[in-house]
Enzyme design. Structure first.
Site, short mmCIF file in Angstrom:
data_model
loop_
_atom_site.label_atom_id
_atom_site.label_comp_id
_atom_site.label_asym_id
_atom_site.label_seq_id
_atom_site.Cartn_x
_atom_site.Cartn_y
_atom_site.Cartn_z
CD GLN A 61 3.21 5.80 2.69
OE1 GLN A 61 2.24 5.28 2.18
NE2 GLN A 61 4.15 5.11 3.32
N GLY B 109 0.84 -1.19 0.00
CA GLY B 109 0.00 0.00 0.00
C GLY B 109 0.87 1.24 0.00
CG HIS C 30 -0.20 6.90 5.26
ND1 HIS C 30 0.88 7.49 5.86
CD2 HIS C 30 0.10 5.60 5.14
CE1 HIS C 30 1.82 6.56 6.09
NE2 HIS C 30 1.36 5.40 5.68
CB CYS D 39 4.67 2.34 7.58
SG CYS D 39 4.22 3.86 6.70
CG LEU D 40 6.35 1.05 1.57
CD1 LEU D 40 5.81 1.32 0.17
CD2 LEU D 40 7.50 0.05 1.52
CG HIS E 299 -1.04 1.50 7.22
ND1 HIS E 299 -0.12 1.06 8.15
CD2 HIS E 299 -0.35 2.36 6.43
CE1 HIS E 299 1.06 1.63 7.92
NE2 HIS E 299 0.94 2.42 6.87
CD GLU E 300 -1.35 2.41 2.57
OE1 GLU E 300 -0.90 3.57 2.42
OE2 GLU E 300 -0.63 1.48 2.99
ZN LIG Z 1 2.23 3.57 5.82
#
Ligand SMILES: [Zn+2]
Length: 170
Positions: free
Chosen positions: A51, A46, A139, A93-94, A135-136
């Site tokens: 991000q 995701g 963000h 998380c990236l 989660h996304e």
């Molecule tokens: Zn994330």
């Protein structure tokens, strides 16, 4: 299609709520395609617009990480309209490389969004998909996974991150 740089914590853009997408144009299509390429290259399941340093309410998900086109989702203006249950599981998380923490999330969510043409879509997700959607979409509200844990755990995570930033391992 381009692979974009992934913004890491504590860049301020990650903590800011995004703005609703109003123009369903080629620019949006290009951003979405770049985000999909960036997510697959990372690799991740995701990725949300903040991000990659953008403030559009847009995220992409793919639990198959590029293996199954049917699993790819591009969500414009998504919001969680229902959540049920609560499960704790490890997630990453990236924007937080190699940091895994246990985060409570709903077991099932219903999300309403739009596709790249502005058509309404509705998605029901359970387990990992519910976790990823939640989660996304967090963000897009400027909420990070470390905001979902206890103050004590958040402190520990922040300390770990600070040490890694100082060691240039972030
Ligand atoms: Zn994330």
């Amino acid at each position: 299609m381009a692979i974009l740089d992934i913004v890491k914590y504590p860049e301020p853009v990650l903590m800011e709520p995004t703005s609703a997408v109003e123009e369903f144009d080629d620019e949006l299509r290009e951003l979405a395609a770049d985000m999909v390429a960036t997510m697959h290259a990372a690799p991740g399941i995701g990725l949300a617009a903040p991000q990659v340093g953008r403030s559009e309410r847009l995220c992409v998900l793919d639990l198959s990480v590029g293996d199954d086109e049917a699993e790819l989702m591009v969500l414009v203006n998504p919001r969680v309209v229902e959540e049920h249950g609560n499960v704790k599981d490890e997630e990453g998380c990236l924007s937080f490389p190699d940091l895994m923490i246990i985060v409570p999330r709903p077991e099932r969510v219903v999300v309403e969004a739009q596709d790249l043409d502005g058509n309404p879509i509705r998605i029901e997700g359970e387990e990992l998909l519910a976790r990823c959607l939640h989660h996304e979409i967090d963000h897009l509200d400027g909420v990070l996974f470390i905001d979902r844990v206890s103050p004590l755990k958040r402190d520990l995570a922040r300390r770990k991150i600070r040490r890694r930033i100082q060691a240039q391992d972030w």
